[in-house]
Scaffold this motif. Structure first.
Motif, PDB file in Angstrom:
ATOM      1  N   SER A 125       0.826  -1.145   0.040  1.00 22.29           N
ATOM      2  CA  SER A 125       0.068  -0.122   0.093  1.00 22.29           C
ATOM      3  C   SER A 125       0.798   1.152   0.119  1.00 22.29           C
ATOM      4  CB  SER A 125      -0.966  -0.035   1.265  1.00 22.29           C
ATOM      5  OG  SER A 125      -0.155   0.134   2.451  1.00 22.29           O
ATOM      6  N   LEU A 126       0.213   2.388  -0.446  1.00 26.11           N
ATOM      7  CA  LEU A 126       0.981   3.719  -0.255  1.00 26.11           C
ATOM      8  C   LEU A 126       1.299   4.146   0.839  1.00 26.11           C
ATOM      9  CD1 LEU A 126       2.117   5.991  -2.181  1.00 26.11           C
ATOM     10  CD2 LEU A 126      -0.076   6.815  -2.235  1.00 26.11           C
ATOM     11  N   LYS A 184       4.605   5.232   2.848  1.00 27.33           N
ATOM     12  CA  LYS A 184       4.842   6.725   3.374  1.00 27.33           C
ATOM     13  C   LYS A 184       5.279   6.472   4.853  1.00 27.33           C
ATOM     14  CE  LYS A 184       1.029   9.078   1.193  1.00 27.33           C
ATOM     15  NZ  LYS A 184      -0.545   9.838   1.352  1.00 27.33           N
ATOM     16  N   GLU A 189      -3.517  -1.284  -9.246  1.00 30.26           N
ATOM     17  CA  GLU A 189      -3.201  -0.545  -8.244  1.00 30.26           C
ATOM     18  C   GLU A 189      -1.669  -0.236  -7.981  1.00 30.26           C
ATOM     19  OE1 GLU A 189      -6.281  -2.308  -4.739  1.00 30.26           O
ATOM     20  OE2 GLU A 189      -4.675  -3.770  -5.459  1.00 30.26           O
ATOM     21  N   GLU A 248      -1.110   2.530 -10.392  1.00 29.18           N
ATOM     22  CA  GLU A 248      -1.655   3.924  -9.671  1.00 29.18           C
ATOM     23  C   GLU A 248      -0.490   4.330  -8.850  1.00 29.18           C
ATOM     24  OE1 GLU A 248      -5.387   3.930  -7.232  1.00 29.18           O
ATOM     25  OE2 GLU A 248      -6.351   3.241  -9.409  1.00 29.18           O
ATOM     26  N   ILE A 249      -0.060   3.328  -7.920  1.00 29.34           N
ATOM     27  CA  ILE A 249       0.985   3.770  -6.830  1.00 29.34           C
ATOM     28  C   ILE A 249       2.221   4.576  -7.617  1.00 29.34           C
ATOM     29  CG2 ILE A 249       2.626   3.325  -5.105  1.00 29.34           C
ATOM     30  CD1 ILE A 249       0.488   1.180  -4.408  1.00 29.34           C
ATOM     31  N   HIS A 292       2.804   5.575 -10.387  1.00 29.32           N
ATOM     32  CA  HIS A 292       2.439   6.908 -11.256  1.00 29.32           C
ATOM     33  C   HIS A 292       1.933   8.084 -10.280  1.00 29.32           C
ATOM     34  CE1 HIS A 292       2.126   4.120 -14.779  1.00 29.32           C
ATOM     35  NE2 HIS A 292       3.220   4.684 -14.795  1.00 29.32           N
ATOM     36  N   SER A 293       1.793   7.989  -9.149  1.00 22.74           N
ATOM     37  CA  SER A 293       1.206   9.082  -8.362  1.00 22.74           C
ATOM     38  C   SER A 293       2.377  10.284  -7.802  1.00 22.74           C
ATOM     39  CB  SER A 293       0.452   8.609  -7.174  1.00 22.74           C
ATOM     40  OG  SER A 293       1.517   7.970  -6.165  1.00 22.74           O
ATOM     41  N   GLU A 294       1.748  11.357  -7.929  1.00 18.14           N
ATOM     42  CA  GLU A 294       2.840  12.206  -7.143  1.00 18.14           C
ATOM     43  C   GLU A 294       3.115  12.043  -5.891  1.00 18.14           C
ATOM     44  OE1 GLU A 294       4.117  14.641  -9.376  1.00 18.14           O
ATOM     45  OE2 GLU A 294       3.045  13.817 -10.883  1.00 18.14           O
ATOM     46  N   GLU A 295       2.125  11.244  -4.990  1.00 18.56           N
ATOM     47  CA  GLU A 295       2.517  11.105  -3.712  1.00 18.56           C
ATOM     48  C   GLU A 295       3.853  10.291  -3.813  1.00 18.56           C
ATOM     49  OE1 GLU A 295      -0.942  11.170  -0.583  1.00 18.56           O
ATOM     50  OE2 GLU A 295      -1.360  10.161  -2.403  1.00 18.56           O
ATOM     51  N   PHE A 296       3.752   9.168  -4.378  1.00 21.03           N
ATOM     52  CA  PHE A 296       4.889   8.176  -4.322  1.00 21.03           C
ATOM     53  C   PHE A 296       6.112   8.911  -5.002  1.00 21.03           C
ATOM     54  CE2 PHE A 296       7.444   5.172  -7.051  1.00 21.03           C
ATOM     55  CZ  PHE A 296       7.872   4.238  -5.922  1.00 21.03           C
ATOM     56  N   LYS A 297       6.085   9.757  -6.056  1.00 14.74           N
ATOM     57  CA  LYS A 297       7.217  10.360  -6.476  1.00 14.74           C
ATOM     58  C   LYS A 297       8.070  11.268  -5.575  1.00 14.74           C
ATOM     59  CE  LYS A 297       5.292  10.193 -11.094  1.00 14.74           C
ATOM     60  NZ  LYS A 297       4.719  10.869 -12.349  1.00 14.74           N
TER      61      LYS A 297
END
Length: 221
Positions: free
Chosen positions: A91-92, A96, A130, A133-134, A136-141
């Protein structure tokens, strides 16, 4: 009955050069791990953070500790100072938390994203959409204290080798599809699949990390 060192030697002889062996040492006493250590093993896998931390405190410091079990976010802080690789990140939210705890120790913690490949409801993991999605997300980057270095998956617990092979092949296909995608915190180089019962099929299917316990230490009592 063969010793731990003899079991290890036999497995080493079978493994291709590009495949890393994680000795799954959960529930085993430090004396068993030290016997494996004396036989040349340096990577150990545990599924409970407290047990792994206790062993880390007692074992030589050139050991790499891999967390191979399901990770609860509230336990990440205990392994953040020393863990070498976290296998089952699904999970993201967990990424985090790992990032937050790694930052406190000024570390970058390597992780594998766990993909759901089995038919059993009990197995954890991300669906392919999923996973995409993770990453490619800005939060992940924005996460600077983790590095995703590959994927992991666990096949169904079954005698049906063809089923296992198909599940491993599915994960290899996902890995091949995603491998060209590289970021500062994301470099897909490892595929962790295969345990004592199915690691030979996993290696044939492209695994670069196998997790072997009972074939080294004997079955858990």
């Amino acid at each position: 009955m063969m010793t731990i060192a003899e079991n290890l030697k036999n497995i080493y002889e079978e493994l291709p050069e590009n495949v890393h062996l994680v000795a799954v040492s959960k529930t085993k006493p430090v004396s068993d791990l030290m016997e494996a250590y004396q036989g040349g093993q340096r990577i150990f896998g545990e599924n409970k953070i407290q047990e792994m931390t206790d062993k880390w405190e007692q074992m030589p410091k050139d050991v790499q500790w891999h967390m191979i079990g399901h990770v609860q976010t509230n336990k990440v802080k205990y392994m953040a100072p020393y863990v070498s690789l976290i296998h089952g990140v699904d999970s993201l939210k967990l990424l985090k938390e790992i990032n937050k705890q790694a930052k406190k120790w000024r570390r970058v913690i390597p992780c594998l994203l766990q993909v759901y490949i089995a038919t059993e409801e009990t197995k954890f993991g991300l669906a392919q959409n999923e996973l995409l999605e993770i990453i490619h997300s800005e939060e992940f980057k924005a996460l600077e204290h983790i590095k995703v270095v590959g994927l992991m998956g666990m096949a169904s617990f079954t005698e049906d080798q063809e089923k296992i092979r198909k599940e491993f092949q599915f994960l290899k296909d996902v890995f091949d599809y995603i491998q060209p995608y590289q970021l500062a915190n994301c470099h897909f180089q490892h595929l962790s699949m295969g345990m004592s019962s199915d690691y030979k099929i996993a290696i044939e299917s492209g695994s670069t990390i196998v997790r072997i316990g009972s074939n080294i230490f004997g079955s858990r009592g």
